[in-house]
Write an enzyme that holds these catalytic residues in place. Structure first.
Site, short mmCIF file in Angstrom:
data_model
loop_
_atom_site.label_atom_id
_atom_site.label_comp_id
_atom_site.label_asym_id
_atom_site.label_seq_id
_atom_site.Cartn_x
_atom_site.Cartn_y
_atom_site.Cartn_z
N GLU A 1 -7.54 22.39 -36.39
CA GLU A 1 -6.83 23.63 -36.74
C GLU A 1 -7.35 24.83 -35.95
O GLU A 1 -6.77 25.91 -36.01
CB GLU A 1 -6.91 23.89 -38.25
CG GLU A 1 -8.25 24.41 -38.78
CD GLU A 1 -9.33 23.35 -38.88
OE1 GLU A 1 -9.11 22.20 -38.46
OE2 GLU A 1 -10.43 23.69 -39.37
N CYS B 1 -13.86 17.76 -40.99
CA CYS B 1 -15.25 18.16 -41.17
C CYS B 1 -15.72 17.90 -42.61
O CYS B 1 -15.89 16.74 -42.97
CB CYS B 1 -15.42 19.61 -40.73
SG CYS B 1 -17.09 19.97 -40.23
N HIS C 1 -12.50 20.27 -35.75
CA HIS C 1 -11.51 21.12 -36.42
C HIS C 1 -10.23 21.25 -35.59
O HIS C 1 -10.11 22.19 -34.80
CB HIS C 1 -12.10 22.51 -36.64
CG HIS C 1 -13.17 22.56 -37.67
ND1 HIS C 1 -12.95 22.85 -38.99
CD2 HIS C 1 -14.50 22.31 -37.57
CE1 HIS C 1 -14.07 22.80 -39.66
NE2 HIS C 1 -15.04 22.47 -38.83
N1 GLN Z 1 -21.89 20.70 -42.75
C1 GLN Z 1 -20.84 20.78 -43.71
C2 GLN Z 1 -21.05 19.77 -44.84
O1 GLN Z 1 -21.92 18.97 -44.77
C3 GLN Z 1 -19.50 20.56 -43.06
C4 GLN Z 1 -19.26 21.65 -42.04
C5 GLN Z 1 -17.83 22.01 -41.84
O2 GLN Z 1 -16.93 21.60 -42.59
N2 GLN Z 1 -17.56 22.86 -40.87
O3 GLN Z 1 -20.34 19.80 -45.79
#
Ligand code: GLN
Length: 197
Positions: A182, A85, A180
């Site tokens: 995890e 992410c 994710h």
């Molecule tokens: N939206 C976040 C970003 O742009 C990432 C979201 C996440 O890691 N769950 O950094």
């Protein structure tokens, strides 16, 4: 083996727990440690960069003097890194205008362009069972204000898509995941990552 988890912001404890469990499950010996100081980077064989807020994580990596050493170890020593992410955003070479506006410094290690918050407000968080190249059954993927990988080039290979968008990619020692792994209780992607060490 000792696996580091960038521990400056985001879902750090979930990563530490899942990496530790993946080490145990795979019959390897080792530990997962949170990385907050430059000296920690010298003690690890591989690194995960959790989800969180990519702008904040990037600023803290610079401030804590971790940023350049992560890039160096990945490039000179092929240290395996898995970014999920926000971590996936930081691994990319291009994170679009949102990253430019916020002056987010990217690690720039993977040949891919990403779009932050690509799935929009109405579905900021959702889950989907997706086919992943190399796995023989679908993986339950949890997306939280997730980015999408818009395109890859060079040695960066697409491993999974959600609808038309790329959500998992690998480039040699590096794995970028928009979701994710995890959080789903399925450690198959973690085990791939450990096999890179
Ligand atoms: N939206 C976040 C970003 O742009 C990432 C979201 C996440 O890691 N769950 O950094």
């Amino acid at each position: 083996m000792r696996i580091g988890v960038i521990g400056v912001q985001g879902d750090v404890s979930e990563h530490v727990d899942s990496v530790a469990k993946a080490i145990r499950d795979s019959g390897k010996t080792g530990e997962a440690i949170a990385v907050r100081r430059r000296a920690d980077l010298g003690r690890i064989d591989a690194l995960t960069i959790p989800g969180g807020e990519s702008t904040t994580i990037s600023k803290l990596l610079v401030k804590l003097d971790l940023f350049d050493e992560i890039v160096r170890r990945a490039m000179d020593e092929a240290m395996p890194i898995m970014g999920t992410c926000a971590g996936c955003i930081l691994l990319s070479k291009d994170a679009g205008t949102q990253a430019e506006k916020t002056k987010t410094k990217l690690l720039g290690l993977m040949d891919m362009a990403v779009d932050r918050n690509a799935f929009g407000r109405q579905r900021e968080s959702f889950e989907a069972d997706l086919d992943i190249e190399g796995l023989d059954s679908p993986f339950h993927c949890v997306f939280i204000r997730a980015p999408a990988i818009l395109r890859t080039w060079g040695d960066c290979k697409v491993l999974a898509r959600y609808q038309e968008r790329i959500v998992l990619a690998r480039q040699k020692n590096l794995i970028g995941s928009a979701f994710h792994p995890e959080l789903s209780g399925d450690l198959r992607i973690h085990r791939w990552f450990l096999d890179l060490v």
